[in-house]
Design an enzyme around this catalytic site. Structure first.
Site, PDB file in Angstrom:
ATOM      1  N   SER A  67      31.388 -65.078 -35.918  1.00  8.78           N
ATOM      2  CA  SER A  67      32.152 -65.744 -36.957  1.00  8.78           C
ATOM      3  C   SER A  67      31.997 -65.020 -38.299  1.00  8.78           C
ATOM      4  O   SER A  67      32.258 -63.828 -38.396  1.00  8.78           O
ATOM      5  CB  SER A  67      31.720 -67.218 -37.045  1.00  8.78           C
ATOM      6  OG  SER A  67      32.664 -67.973 -37.746  1.00  8.78           O
ATOM      7  N   ASP A  81      36.092 -69.133 -32.105  1.00  5.99           N
ATOM      8  CA  ASP A  81      34.894 -68.828 -32.894  1.00  5.99           C
ATOM      9  C   ASP A  81      33.690 -68.443 -32.036  1.00  5.99           C
ATOM     10  O   ASP A  81      33.306 -69.150 -31.105  1.00  5.99           O
ATOM     11  CB  ASP A  81      34.551 -70.068 -33.721  1.00  5.99           C
ATOM     12  CG  ASP A  81      33.588 -69.774 -34.846  1.00  5.99           C
ATOM     13  OD1 ASP A  81      32.524 -69.191 -34.585  1.00  5.99           O
ATOM     14  OD2 ASP A  81      33.907 -70.114 -35.999  1.00  5.99           O
TER      15      ASP A  81
END
Length: 349
Positions: free
Chosen positions: A78, A195
């Site tokens: 991320s 993510d």
């Protein structure tokens, strides 16, 4: 009798000299065993997810630059993937700090918004965010990088961890930053990606498996397991709830139609993911040689305007851990394995 003994002794000496000339490998082998060659260890950094809070990674990198801590490879999830991509494309900590300063402007964040109507797969498409990423990390491919980088994402169809190490860098970072419920999943080669923090918030294992590092330093902005199991943390949560109750009627009215407001759909999803991330991060950090925890307890994941605070926390925690990090720089014996190329770095997914 004496002349015979003298001639015999002389003959033995000549024979010994001849054998030494014919077997030079024995002398070199003895020297090798007495003084084995050494090399500097290769250090890898595992950068965690955490939204704006992961800007603390910049503070850690600042300290490492100032104290000449060499970094051989980085793996990131991320926001950690974005910071890692900046490092891999040649940005130093000062340049990263300047980029963080740009992101603090609320107008900049609004310009990156591309709402989805109706918001079925997410609140935003994330295409403007991707364009913003491309302006800083460029149009490079993993194969072109001079520094080793791994970018982590999650496969929504098979639930697998994806470790990007080939292809276009900005595509991988975009996929790694696609926060569930907020950014529409990124489709790459027919795979729906989301993510990286969902499956591997602190990618220590990826570095151990796909690079040739000797030591891994984990940098986790995820709250520690022991932090959430204390009475103080529970008290803080109650205080935040009391503050929410004190909001005016119009603030509550707006919050009721905002899916990201406390207690609403996106907030509930984010909190549920956070609960699992805390435990995943805990287990990952146990596998690291050194773990650094620049955790900002009183800030939101989207508080980019607090970048100076996050970077300061990163610096402070890195300085605390510096003696342990410097111990990792002790030269280690060189083995035949060290000279072999690392095939895993270029392996297919």
């Amino acid at each position: 009798m004496e002349p015979i003994s003298t001639n015999s002794s002389s003959s033995k000496q000549q024979l010994i000299k001849l054998l030494k000339k014919l077997t030079p490998w024995r002398n070199s082998d003895e020297k090798h065993h007495s003084a084995p060659s050494t090399r500097m260890p290769k250090i890898g950094l595992a950068l965690s997810s955490g939204g704006a809070k992961s800007l603390a990674h910049i503070g850690v990198l600042e300290v490492f630059e100032e104290h000449n801590i060499p970094i051989h490879a980085i793996a990131g999830s991320s926001m950690g993937a974005y910071v890692g991509a900046l490092w891999a494309t040649g940005h130093n900590a000062a340049a990263m700090r300047e980029l963080a300063e740009e992101m603090q402007d609320p107008l900049t964040m609004k310009r990156l918004a591309d709402p989805v109507m109706p918001p079925l797969k997410g609140l935003f498409y994330g295409n403007k965010v991707k364009a913003h990423l491309a302006r800083s990390i460029g149009d490079q491919h993993f194969e072109d990088l001079q520094r080793k980088l791994l970018v982590i994402s999650a496969n929504l169809d098979t639930y697998e961890r994806i470790v990007f190490r080939r292809g276009k860098l900005v595509d991988a970072v975009h996929a790694s930053c696609a926060m569930p419920g907020i950014i529409v999943p990124v489709e790459l080669d027919g795979v729906r990606c989301t993510d990286g923090g969902v499956v591997d918030p602190v990618p220590v294992g990826a570095l151990k498996k796909f690079t040739d590092v000797d030591h891994v330093i984990a940098i986790s902005t995820v709250p520690r397991l022991q932090d959430i199991d204390t009475h103080d943390t529970a008290t803080l949560t109650i205080r935040e709830d009391d503050q929410s109750e004190a909001q005016s009627w119009w603030q509550k009215a707006l919050a009721s139609i905002n899916p990201g407001a406390p207690g609403n759909m996106v907030d509930n999803l984010r909190r549920a993911l956070r609960a699992s991330q805390i435990r995943l991060a805990h287990d990952a950090c146990l596998r690291a040689s050194v773990a650094i925890y620049p955790v900002a307890e009183h800030a939101d994941w989207h508080a980019y305007h607090q970048y100076e605070e996050f970077i300061r926390i990163g610096r402070e925690e890195a300085l605390k851990a510096l003696p342990r990090v410097q111990q990792l720089l002790t030269p280690i014996p060189e083995t035949p394995h060290d000279s072999r190329p690392n095939q895993l770095v270029v392996a297919t997914r």
